[in-house]
Motif scaffolding. Sequence first.
Motif: not given
Length: 235
Positions: A210-221
């Motif tokens: 991904c060259k764009e921004n990525i947002y990761i839901d950390l609570n679900s990892l």
Amino acid sequence: MCSEKKKEYSNINFDIAPHQQLFQENLRLKLKDKYSTFIIDECSMITNKQKNDIFEYFTNENIIFCGDIYYQLPPIVEGLEMTDEGFDKVIELTKNYRFKDDKLKALIKQVREYIRLDKDFKPEKLKINRITKEELKNKYEPSDYILCSTNKLCDTYTDMFKHLKKYQIKQNYPQYDLYNGQIIYEKKGANIINILRHGFTIHIIQGKTCKENIYIDLNSLKGWRMTYTALSSQN
């Protein structure tokens, strides 16, 4: 990823296909008749049994496996993940060409070390910028990616941004140059199955850059390997 690679290498005469075709008799027979060399990318998604099946079927062909086994997410299908046993040659690459940002390089190195040492999963130990869902609503653009561990959680983000156009193609339509999994930003007609999609599972995104921004839901990892795979999608 297959659909993206079809476009990226459209000037080269070779086929790009998902792993499943290597285990379907009629499809792999066509591939065997046509090619003498196969490059199998993202091989961490293949089980050890499937690896051995490939060895037994393609006996006279050159088979090159590429992947980050033991670090990327293991296979979705039931079975032990593949090992590096049985290969004529194993080459370990140590220089990281994927990431341009030094902070991201250091973060990836840290997570790999946690995996290697089998450290307890505590994502709060990572120095990652965190934002609230309210902040996400102001920052997110349709070209960005929101990564989650489950489809159910992905659906909550799709619903959150349902007012924004972003769709996923759900079948192959080569006549329209559209392929399963491809992302588009305008709704297609009724003859093309495309659904609104803003949240994506980490399994689905594996292998994509991904060259764009990525947002990761950390609570679900659910572990360091899932964290590593999610972080690895960023360029």
